[in-house]
Design a protein around this motif. Structure first.
Motif, PDB file in Angstrom:
ATOM      1  N   SER A 303       0.823  -1.208   0.000  1.00 33.54           N
ATOM      2  CA  SER A 303       0.000   0.000   0.000  1.00 33.54           C
ATOM      3  C   SER A 303       0.858   1.259   0.000  1.00 33.54           C
ATOM      4  O   SER A 303       0.566   2.231  -0.706  1.00 33.54           O
ATOM      5  N   ASP A 304       1.949   1.262   0.775  1.00 32.85           N
ATOM      6  CA  ASP A 304       2.860   2.405   0.803  1.00 32.85           C
ATOM      7  C   ASP A 304       3.506   2.616  -0.567  1.00 32.85           C
ATOM      8  O   ASP A 304       3.619   3.744  -1.062  1.00 32.85           O
ATOM      9  N   ARG A 305       3.939   1.526  -1.181  1.00 29.25           N
ATOM     10  CA  ARG A 305       4.637   1.646  -2.463  1.00 29.25           C
ATOM     11  C   ARG A 305       3.709   2.111  -3.578  1.00 29.25           C
ATOM     12  O   ARG A 305       4.095   2.890  -4.438  1.00 29.25           O
ATOM     13  N   SER A 306       2.470   1.621  -3.558  1.00 24.93           N
ATOM     14  CA  SER A 306       1.524   1.983  -4.612  1.00 24.93           C
ATOM     15  C   SER A 306       0.811   3.303  -4.327  1.00 24.93           C
ATOM     16  O   SER A 306       0.287   3.938  -5.242  1.00 24.93           O
ATOM     17  N   GLY A 307       0.787   3.704  -3.053  1.00 26.13           N
ATOM     18  CA  GLY A 307       0.063   4.916  -2.669  1.00 26.13           C
ATOM     19  C   GLY A 307      -1.440   4.710  -2.620  1.00 26.13           C
ATOM     20  O   GLY A 307      -2.190   5.682  -2.436  1.00 26.13           O
ATOM     21  N   GLU A 308      -1.902   3.480  -2.765  1.00 22.33           N
ATOM     22  CA  GLU A 308      -3.345   3.193  -2.778  1.00 22.33           C
ATOM     23  C   GLU A 308      -3.778   2.714  -1.390  1.00 22.33           C
ATOM     24  O   GLU A 308      -3.118   1.885  -0.785  1.00 22.33           O
ATOM     25  N   ARG A 309      -4.878   3.287  -0.883  1.00 23.81           N
ATOM     26  CA  ARG A 309      -5.333   2.949   0.462  1.00 23.81           C
ATOM     27  C   ARG A 309      -6.703   2.287   0.475  1.00 23.81           C
ATOM     28  O   ARG A 309      -6.932   1.338   1.227  1.00 23.81           O
TER      29      ARG A 309
END
Length: 426
Positions: A303-309
């Motif tokens: 989630s951190d790497r993709s920026g998607e939450r």
């Protein structure tokens, strides 16, 4: 220094910060969570000793969260004034003492009172640490860091299950005390020790950290200052009127329903599947939590790497719901029930570190201290509602199946609300 060299230096610095802070905070959270939920194991013996119905047990288990709710926001605001080091130490010392004192429960009223006092004592620890991490890490690093900290929940399950089973079996009758009394004593003492250690080990923030050089402090402070520019610094009156804050609290409530449904009833669910030995139940509870420890860290890192939450949070919630549903279908088959409960535990625990990347990215300053505490305290009221509801349904129907269905529906609704928030808001 070239950009590549600078980036490498920043990564090395944050790795050093993490090595300093996370193992200690992780250890504190393991102790905190174990003291909060070891009543689920104590139930296997104390319920008969104290003549507690499942409803009374559910109320007592959940009474913790009433005290927690009432003192959560004041505790977090006080931490900002008193300083993290002294306030976190105070929390740990008092909750350890009350946890030990639970050995003196003699019936429903004393059980209720001691659980309520434990909630008062622990109020502010989790949101205080989440707030504390915002002093050190910018938003884009935070989900993985919170996941590593929150994996303490999973490790508490891995360690706590076999440990609790072993204590209750080995110490039963020693010095005239029941096994469940020794459980509260021996698992409460480490919290007191860690509270004393906190006073000597923890720093209030970057500026007071004597283990950092001046240039390192400046680098970390610059990253936090850039992050602060994207966060809202709302006055308290506007914070309590914020629709986003209340929606986040509702989502958190729905996910916490699932968390404490598993935490307080997992030993009983395994017993229902055919496992009778307290020690064996303790060993088997390590499996779902061990799976969850791995899954939650990997999912948060992605989630951190993709920026998607949103989708990360929602899919984890749905996985938790499916696991609970499968656990009801295979309730009397130990292997399948254990597999289903592993899916449920992994899904439910994975929602939390990714969820907490949302309010910590949106709120700053006093709004962060109060907002994080408000969301956590309102959401944790589910810690009262969930065990009480499952206990009352079990008393009424003789089965936990209907209670697990309610918890599954709660997780699905939480997932839907996260997706409904919209990409811009998140």
């Amino acid at each position: 220094m070239t950009p590549i060299d600078h980036d490498a230096a920043v990564e090395a610095l944050y790795a050093r910060v993490s090595r300093r802070l996370l193992p200690f905070l992780f250890l504190c959270y393991v102790a905190a969570y174990l003291d909060r939920v070891n009543v689920g194991f104590a139930k296997l013996q104390m319920q008969a000793d104290l003549a507690l119905s499942d409803t009374v047990y559910g109320i007592g288990a959940g009474m913790f969260f009433i005290g927690y709710f009432l003192f959560e926001v004041p505790s977090n605001l006080l931490m900002q004034k008193v300083g993290a080091r002294r306030w976190i130490a105070r929390i740990m010392l008092t909750w350890g003492a009350v946890s030990v004192a639970t050995m003196f429960a003699t019936g429903p009223l004393s059980f209720y009172a001691l659980r309520f006092l434990l909630g008062v004592a622990e109020a502010g620890f989790f949101p205080g640490v989440v707030l504390y991490l915002t002093y050190w890490y910018p938003a884009h690093r935070r989900a993985r860091i919170v996941a590593l900290f929150m994996s303490g929940v999973a490790i508490a399950g891995v360690v706590g299950g076999p440990l609790s089973g072993a204590i209750m079996t080995a110490f039963a009758g020693t010095a005239g005390l029941h096994g469940w009394q020794w459980l509260f004593v021996l698992e409460g003492i480490p919290s007191v020790v860690l509270g004393i250690w906190t006073l000597f080990y923890l720093d209030d923030g970057i500026r007071s950290a004597r283990w950092l050089r001046e240039n390192e402090k400046i680098l970390l402070e610059q990253a936090i200052a850039e992050d602060e520019g994207t966060r809202a610094h709302l006055p308290l009156a506007r914070l309590f009127a914020s629709g986003t804050v209340w929606l986040l609290a509702l989502v958190y409530f729905l996910f916490v329903m699932g968390l404490y449904g598993v935490s307080f009833w997992l030993p009983q669910l395994l017993k229902n599947s055919g496992v009778q030995s307290v020690f064996d139940i303790g060993l088997l509870t390590a499996v779902p939590y061990g799976v969850a420890a791995v899954v939650m860290v990997l999912a948060a890192r992605h989630s951190d790497r993709s920026g998607e939450r949103r989708w990360h949070t929602a899919l984890a919630g749905v996985a938790g719901a499916l696991g609970l549903l499968a656990a009801t279908l295979y309730a009397h088959d130990t292997v399948l029930a254990l597999a289903a409960l592993s899916l449920a535990t992994a899904g439910i625990l994975t929602t939390f570190p990714i969820f907490w990347s949302l309010p910590t990215a949106l709120l700053g300053g006093t709004a962060a201290a109060a907002g994080i505490a408000l969301i956590n305290s309102l959401g944790n009221l589910a810690g009262f509602a969930s065990p009480y509801l499952v206990g009352a349904i079990r008393d009424a129907t003789g089965s936990t199946a209907a209670g697990m269905l309610v918890l599954s529906a709660s997780l699905v609704l939480g997932a839907i609300l996260v997706l409904a928030m919209g990409r811009r808001a998140v």
